[in-house]
Scaffold this active site. Structure first.
Site, PDB file in Angstrom:
ATOM      1  N   THR A  29      38.922   7.170  19.070  1.00  0.00           N
ATOM      2  CA  THR A  29      37.957   8.266  18.992  1.00  0.00           C
ATOM      3  C   THR A  29      36.662   7.841  18.318  1.00  0.00           C
ATOM      4  OG1 THR A  29      37.547  10.387  17.884  1.00  0.00           O
ATOM      5  CG2 THR A  29      39.153   8.946  16.853  1.00  0.00           C
ATOM      6  N   TYR A  76      41.838  12.566  10.690  1.00  0.00           N
ATOM      7  CA  TYR A  76      42.030  12.283  12.118  1.00  0.00           C
ATOM      8  C   TYR A  76      41.405  10.931  12.477  1.00  0.00           C
ATOM      9  CZ  TYR A  76      41.129  12.338  17.122  1.00  0.00           C
ATOM     10  OH  TYR A  76      41.026  11.978  18.440  1.00  0.00           O
TER      11      TYR A  76
END
Ligand code: UDP
Length: 330
Positions: A117, A141
């Site tokens: 990501t 995350y």
């Protein structure tokens, strides 16, 4: 070629399964159905319901299906949730990926494609981010994914494995033929939330902060159509199949839109009113995240076909409308 797709019953993994099938590969889905849907896996595709952290089941699956390559999507992916539950994110995204890698090594898997990501970068300047930009995640995350990238790099170096890490920017949209889309029940991602609001499924939505140092005060993201993201994965498999060296690439178009621009596009494309209330900033949100996409274009010969926000919104709208009609019929 047999390809294990972890998270293949989910939004992005599900699109990958269709693309693999369309291209003549043999996908096998491994998914714990925590957020994915059994109905989304085509009947002729094997589905193993299990947890990627279940080493024995994973090893058995890799061997039983003679898997040649793993495409690893299975993950938790909501930034604010990770801020509230860091240990859950490190367990799911990092610790369980370690178990998956261990099974992959034991089964002699040589090809690995990993969904990472743009959240690994943290707060960038307003320039597009290249892959060698500083890595400083702002959320658990982002950190949980970065740790897995590092682990994968080291494992690959030690065990004759080659990989492509794809750092996703903001994925949205659905299969243009409407065979798949994002069906997450409690969606939190901007385009989905705005579309649901325009369709009257929510009374209103919130804009998380309008005091950022951007032209209209809202955060900027590089929204990429899920079909273009998937074509990047297909190119990655082909590249590794031809002996390509391990690679980390950004998956984005190279230009961004603000939250307000997205909301206006949803209003325009849907032709409906949409109440967006101004709220406070959300924890863990970087100001601007836009990809420098030159590496993926040159190394993987990637050519996006849906680089248009209105198209992404239109496909999201069509899928959401279809889901709603299906539910109404049930
Ligand atoms: N956002 C918002 N309202 C929402 C959902 C998202 O203002 O209901 C904003 C969010 O703060 C961020 C951008 O939209 O600036 C994209 O957020 P999203 O959750 O879609 O993806 P992320 O960039 O966090 O992965």
């Amino acid at each position: 070629m047999n390809v294990l797709v972890t998270g293949g019953a989910g939004y992005i993994g599900g699109h990958m399964v269709l693309a693999l099938r369309d291209a003549g590969y043999k996908p096998v889905v491994f998914d714990n159905l925590s957020t994915g849907f059994r109905w989304s896996v085509p009947e002729d595709v094997p589905l193993i319901v299990g947890d990627i952290g279940d080493y024995e089941l994973m090893l058995q699956t890799l061997r039983a299906h003679s898997i040649d390559a793993i495409v690893h999507f299975a993950a938790k992916l909501v930034v604010p949730e990770s801020v509230r539950d860091p240990l859950g994110y490190y367990l799911n995204n990092t610790v369980k990926s370690r178990s998956l890698l261990a099974a992959a090594v034991a089964a002699g898997i040589k090809t690995f494609v990993f969904s990472s990501t743009a959240a690994v970068y943290g707060n960038a300047s307003d320039k597009p981010l290249a892959e060698d930009a500083p890595l400083a995640p702002l959320s658990p995350y982002g950190s949980s994914k970065l740790l897995t990238e590092v682990m994968l790099r080291d494992v690959a170096a030690a065990h004759d494995m080659r990989f492509v890490v794809l750092r996703y920017f903001n994925v949205a949209g659905s299969d243009p033929a409407m065979r798949h889309g994002q069906s997450t029940v409690n969606a939190t991602h901007l385009i989905k939330v705005a579309v649901q609001t325009a369709l009257g499924m929510r009374t209103h939505m919130e804009v998380y902060g309008t005091d950022y140092p951007t032209p209209d005060g809202t955060c900027i993201r590089d929204y990429i159509h899920v079909s273009d993201l998937i074509s990047a994965h297909m190119q990655a498999l082909e590249y590794l199949g031809k002996g390509g060296e391990s690679l980390v690439v950004n998956c984005g178009y190279g230009h961004g839109y603000s939250v307000s621009e997205v909301i206006d596009t949803v209003r325009k494309v849907s032709g409906r009113p949409l109440e967006a209330r101004i709220g406070p900033r959300r924890d863990g949100d970087p100001i601007t995240i836009v990809a420098d996409s030159s590496r993926i274009r040159s190394k993987l010969k990637w050519e996006p076909r849906h680089d248009d926000l209105a198209t992404i919104v239109e496909h999201t709208l069509r899928w959401e409308t279809m889901l709603r009609e299906r539910n109404l019929k049930l």
